[in-house]
Scaffold this motif. Sequence first.
Motif, PDB file in Angstrom:
ATOM      1  N   LEU A 127       0.839  -1.204   0.000  1.00 43.13           N
ATOM      2  CA  LEU A 127       0.000   0.000   0.000  1.00 43.13           C
ATOM      3  C   LEU A 127       0.874   1.254   0.000  1.00 43.13           C
ATOM      4  O   LEU A 127       0.564   2.243  -0.676  1.00 43.13           O
ATOM      5  CB  LEU A 127      -0.944   0.027   1.204  1.00 43.13           C
ATOM      6  CG  LEU A 127      -1.997  -1.077   1.320  1.00 43.13           C
ATOM      7  CD1 LEU A 127      -3.029  -0.734   2.385  1.00 43.13           C
ATOM      8  CD2 LEU A 127      -2.712  -1.335   0.006  1.00 43.13           C
ATOM      9  N   GLU A 128       1.969   1.201   0.728  1.00 44.11           N
ATOM     10  CA  GLU A 128       2.881   2.349   0.730  1.00 44.11           C
ATOM     11  C   GLU A 128       3.431   2.590  -0.673  1.00 44.11           C
ATOM     12  O   GLU A 128       3.544   3.720  -1.137  1.00 44.11           O
ATOM     13  CB  GLU A 128       4.022   2.138   1.730  1.00 44.11           C
ATOM     14  CG  GLU A 128       3.605   2.492   3.142  1.00 44.11           C
ATOM     15  CD  GLU A 128       4.725   2.340   4.172  1.00 44.11           C
ATOM     16  OE1 GLU A 128       5.667   1.549   3.931  1.00 44.11           O
ATOM     17  OE2 GLU A 128       4.631   2.993   5.228  1.00 44.11           O
ATOM     18  N   ILE A 187      -9.616  -1.884  -2.730  1.00 47.09           N
ATOM     19  CA  ILE A 187      -9.068  -3.240  -2.745  1.00 47.09           C
ATOM     20  C   ILE A 187     -10.232  -4.198  -3.001  1.00 47.09           C
ATOM     21  O   ILE A 187     -11.225  -4.182  -2.274  1.00 47.09           O
ATOM     22  CB  ILE A 187      -8.369  -3.585  -1.409  1.00 47.09           C
ATOM     23  CG1 ILE A 187      -7.295  -2.534  -1.095  1.00 47.09           C
ATOM     24  CG2 ILE A 187      -7.764  -4.994  -1.475  1.00 47.09           C
ATOM     25  CD1 ILE A 187      -6.542  -2.767   0.210  1.00 47.09           C
ATOM     26  N   THR A 188     -10.117  -4.980  -4.079  1.00 46.50           N
ATOM     27  CA  THR A 188     -11.217  -5.876  -4.434  1.00 46.50           C
ATOM     28  C   THR A 188     -10.646  -7.205  -4.911  1.00 46.50           C
ATOM     29  O   THR A 188      -9.440  -7.459  -4.765  1.00 46.50           O
ATOM     30  CB  THR A 188     -12.119  -5.213  -5.492  1.00 46.50           C
ATOM     31  OG1 THR A 188     -13.284  -6.012  -5.688  1.00 46.50           O
ATOM     32  CG2 THR A 188     -11.412  -5.047  -6.833  1.00 46.50           C
ATOM     33  N   SER A 189     -11.510  -8.058  -5.466  1.00 47.87           N
ATOM     34  CA  SER A 189     -11.029  -9.315  -6.045  1.00 47.87           C
ATOM     35  C   SER A 189     -11.756  -9.538  -7.367  1.00 47.87           C
ATOM     36  O   SER A 189     -12.752  -8.867  -7.651  1.00 47.87           O
ATOM     37  CB  SER A 189     -11.286 -10.488  -5.097  1.00 47.87           C
ATOM     38  OG  SER A 189     -12.669 -10.719  -4.980  1.00 47.87           O
ATOM     39  N   ASP A 190     -11.251 -10.486  -8.137  1.00 51.80           N
ATOM     40  CA  ASP A 190     -11.965 -10.807  -9.379  1.00 51.80           C
ATOM     41  C   ASP A 190     -13.378 -11.268  -9.055  1.00 51.80           C
ATOM     42  O   ASP A 190     -14.337 -10.887  -9.704  1.00 51.80           O
ATOM     43  CB  ASP A 190     -11.187 -11.851 -10.219  1.00 51.80           C
ATOM     44  CG  ASP A 190     -10.748 -13.088  -9.436  1.00 51.80           C
ATOM     45  OD1 ASP A 190     -11.006 -13.157  -8.219  1.00 51.80           O
ATOM     46  OD2 ASP A 190     -10.134 -13.989 -10.052  1.00 51.80           O
ATOM     47  N   GLY A 191     -13.506 -12.055  -8.007  1.00 56.56           N
ATOM     48  CA  GLY A 191     -14.830 -12.520  -7.604  1.00 56.56           C
ATOM     49  C   GLY A 191     -14.738 -13.333  -6.335  1.00 56.56           C
ATOM     50  O   GLY A 191     -13.727 -13.278  -5.627  1.00 56.56           O
ATOM     51  N   ASN A 222      -5.890   3.913  -7.582  1.00 57.72           N
ATOM     52  CA  ASN A 222      -5.571   2.526  -7.941  1.00 57.72           C
ATOM     53  C   ASN A 222      -6.643   1.568  -7.445  1.00 57.72           C
ATOM     54  O   ASN A 222      -7.345   1.866  -6.476  1.00 57.72           O
ATOM     55  CB  ASN A 222      -4.239   2.089  -7.317  1.00 57.72           C
ATOM     56  CG  ASN A 222      -3.052   2.746  -7.996  1.00 57.72           C
ATOM     57  OD1 ASN A 222      -2.408   3.633  -7.447  1.00 57.72           O
ATOM     58  ND2 ASN A 222      -2.759   2.310  -9.215  1.00 57.72           N
ATOM     59  N   VAL A 223      -6.711   0.429  -8.131  1.00 55.97           N
ATOM     60  CA  VAL A 223      -7.560  -0.670  -7.666  1.00 55.97           C
ATOM     61  C   VAL A 223      -6.644  -1.884  -7.519  1.00 55.97           C
ATOM     62  O   VAL A 223      -5.988  -2.291  -8.479  1.00 55.97           O
ATOM     63  CB  VAL A 223      -8.698  -0.960  -8.674  1.00 55.97           C
ATOM     64  CG1 VAL A 223      -9.540  -2.142  -8.185  1.00 55.97           C
ATOM     65  CG2 VAL A 223      -9.575   0.270  -8.875  1.00 55.97           C
ATOM     66  N   LEU A 224      -6.586  -2.408  -6.297  1.00 55.81           N
ATOM     67  CA  LEU A 224      -5.725  -3.556  -6.024  1.00 55.81           C
ATOM     68  C   LEU A 224      -6.608  -4.799  -6.054  1.00 55.81           C
ATOM     69  O   LEU A 224      -7.592  -4.881  -5.310  1.00 55.81           O
ATOM     70  CB  LEU A 224      -5.064  -3.350  -4.656  1.00 55.81           C
ATOM     71  CG  LEU A 224      -4.040  -4.365  -4.161  1.00 55.81           C
ATOM     72  CD1 LEU A 224      -2.870  -4.510  -5.131  1.00 55.81           C
ATOM     73  CD2 LEU A 224      -3.512  -3.938  -2.775  1.00 55.81           C
ATOM     74  N   VAL A 225      -6.271  -5.757  -6.929  1.00 58.06           N
ATOM     75  CA  VAL A 225      -7.202  -6.849  -7.224  1.00 58.06           C
ATOM     76  C   VAL A 225      -6.639  -8.207  -6.781  1.00 58.06           C
ATOM     77  O   VAL A 225      -5.616  -8.660  -7.288  1.00 58.06           O
ATOM     78  CB  VAL A 225      -7.502  -6.905  -8.741  1.00 58.06           C
ATOM     79  CG1 VAL A 225      -8.660  -7.884  -9.010  1.00 58.06           C
ATOM     80  CG2 VAL A 225      -7.817  -5.530  -9.298  1.00 58.06           C
ATOM     81  N   VAL A 241      -4.015  -3.061 -10.325  1.00 60.09           N
ATOM     82  CA  VAL A 241      -2.778  -3.745  -9.934  1.00 60.09           C
ATOM     83  C   VAL A 241      -3.169  -5.088  -9.323  1.00 60.09           C
ATOM     84  O   VAL A 241      -4.105  -5.143  -8.511  1.00 60.09           O
ATOM     85  CB  VAL A 241      -2.020  -2.918  -8.848  1.00 60.09           C
ATOM     86  CG1 VAL A 241      -0.715  -3.608  -8.467  1.00 60.09           C
ATOM     87  CG2 VAL A 241      -1.781  -1.493  -9.301  1.00 60.09           C
ATOM     88  N   TRP A 242      -2.507  -6.165  -9.708  1.00 63.11           N
ATOM     89  CA  TRP A 242      -2.801  -7.468  -9.099  1.00 63.11           C
ATOM     90  C   TRP A 242      -2.160  -7.570  -7.723  1.00 63.11           C
ATOM     91  O   TRP A 242      -0.980  -7.270  -7.556  1.00 63.11           O
ATOM     92  CB  TRP A 242      -2.271  -8.614  -9.965  1.00 63.11           C
ATOM     93  CG  TRP A 242      -3.113  -8.932 -11.153  1.00 63.11           C
ATOM     94  CD1 TRP A 242      -2.776  -8.745 -12.459  1.00 63.11           C
ATOM     95  CD2 TRP A 242      -4.424  -9.520 -11.153  1.00 63.11           C
ATOM     96  NE1 TRP A 242      -3.797  -9.168 -13.271  1.00 63.11           N
ATOM     97  CE2 TRP A 242      -4.827  -9.652 -12.496  1.00 63.11           C
ATOM     98  CE3 TRP A 242      -5.309  -9.934 -10.137  1.00 63.11           C
ATOM     99  CZ2 TRP A 242      -6.065 -10.190 -12.864  1.00 63.11           C
ATOM    100  CZ3 TRP A 242      -6.530 -10.476 -10.506  1.00 63.11           C
ATOM    101  CH2 TRP A 242      -6.908 -10.600 -11.857  1.00 63.11           C
TER     102      TRP A 242
END
Length: 655
Positions: A127-128, A187-191, A222-225, A241-242
């Motif tokens: 995250l930093e 911060i999310t996920s594909d599913g 950003n979206v962290l996935v 970003v994965w």
Amino acid sequence: MSEQGISNLSTEDRHFDPPADLAAHANLKAEAYERAANDRLGFWAEQAERISWGTPYDEVLDWSNPPFAKWFVGGTLNASYNCVDRHVEAGKGDKVALHWVGEPADDTRDITYAELKDEVSRAANALEELGIVAGDRVAIYLPMIPEAVIAMLACARLGAPHTVIFGGFSADALASRIIDCEAKLVITSDGGYRRGAAAALKPAVDEALIKIDNSNTGLVENVLVVRRTGQDVAFNSDIDVWWHELVDESSEDHTPEMFDSEHPLYVMYTSGTTGKPKGILHTTGGYMVGCTYTYWAVFDTKPETDIYWCTADVGWVTGHSYIVYGPLANGVTQVMYEGTPDTPHKGRWWEIIQDLKVTQFYTAPTAIRTFMKWGEQIPADFDLSSLRLLGSVGESINPEAYMWYREHIGGDKAPIVDTWWQTETGSIMISPLPGVTSGKPGSAMTPLPGIAADVVDDSGKPVGNGEGGYLVVTEPWPSMLRTIWGDDERFKETYWSRFKNMYFAGDGAKKDDDGDIWLMGRVDDVMNVSGHRLSTTEIESALVSHPKVAEAAVVGATDDMTGQAPVAFVILRESAGDGGADVVQELRDHVAKEIGAIAKPKRILVVAELPKTRSGKIMRRLLRDVAENRTVGDATTLADSSVMDLISSGMKTGK
Ligand code: ATP
Ligand code: MG
């Protein structure tokens, strides 16, 4: 019956003493009530010893500018350090923190405290790398996977307040929360897995970013996935970003910075049963003390031997206080489950309890009533003898559901803690103490040691025993909300204006002859029938006490004759079939017999489902719209919005 207070209709008189061995070894004994009453702030200072501070605080409470409280003034701490590092430093790194159980039955993961510390540290470093600094807001939109806990603790580690949005919410709900708290990262996920299938999450984030016009507002950088299901997702390499590419490659060394006790920890939006969700702000020191103490006292936790399981989603405050911060600060081993109770079969929860030998189990009345509907033979197939304590949260537990829970899940021995609290209160406020209180089915009993709560009449005077009124908190408490995010005026107006110098919770309550507290539903839901103020809870509990009924929701609808009249929506137990031709008359008569003719519903509709929020609360305001033939109001926080269409059409055809 008084015209002012809420009429007291129920006649419950069963009670259950604590099991002798639990009472003998209870964490908190009866003397704590008196100790806390004599020196409330001294009592809280003792509880503050349960957590680790960077610098000690100078003053327990600064209440010089009410209703804006400061607790443990001048102290510094790190919430993430308290939940992971300190257990590792104390030599408990090998202890399992999370027994994570995925929905696909063979998909499990055990994470020790040492591993959790490494994961949280990696995520914090990542995250930093994405430019997150103390004070930035981070939205978390994830299924019930370990990364949800890791992401929350990584934010806390950096002093970046998180706002967790339930994974079942729509792009609209997500967008409005991102805008309200101006999140810089999602911060999310594909599913995730739900009912045996992979359900997508990432598309809702993409849609939300279009809705908030991200290219103009520049809110989400950003979206962290997280890759959970492996399904195809649209990937915008400018912002997406994965997780596995960034976090997994980051260092596992991260030194937590100590933050001021009043540094914001998170913003959580209320479930929206009574109106537009409010962004409730919790800060660090007081909140951590509140969760750590109440978890220890109410669940009587023995971290060396217990296996705890709370079925809440982390997207609800219960998941924050009683999956993440309270249990982890106490260093316990807990179960975290990704799926639904009926996948792959309706005994899945009981199977998990049996296999992992769960000792404390915390769930909501809505779930218990669903199991009542399915029938007691389902839990009977599993060995639930490891359970030594049961908890309930979210709404009043109907006495019938309490008895069912006690008998069919608790083996007639495990005490039930019916815990009353709110997103706003941060931690449990009113509950039995399992080793002390003789619990009554349907009553949350008394305020915990350290908490000053009461039931007052319209003018703010405490009601006598046997009378009804409004639930208030009369003294500040450490885990209290500090404000509504960005709206101090609404904070004062909503909670502190109805009664002078008291926090008004919005709930109706009564005290029985022993002075024990019974929650009676939202004051917004109280109906006025021929001058009598009737609570939804009591009529619903009367309906649920009929052997054919699993669930009931009652609302007051405008009526020419009586001002308002009760209208009930009921779900039948599976064993009742369609209930028979006279079921409506039978139920009306049953209510009249149980609590009196005044409460007899004017109409009863048998329905298949009720409109519920994700935390399982019935949205009565939507049912009131139906009962009064209005267009149904804002339903964006419903778990399943199609439910309302079914009920509305049933109402029109009179079925
Ligand atoms: P909103 O304020 O937006 O309508 P909400 O109040 O449903 O949302 P929460 O903070 O999750 O959001 O719910 C708190 C409410 O839940 C309490 O005010 C109370 O009405 C109800 N509640 C929680 N636990 C209990 C309990 N043990 N007994 C009775 N009611 C409970
Ligand atoms: Mg509320």
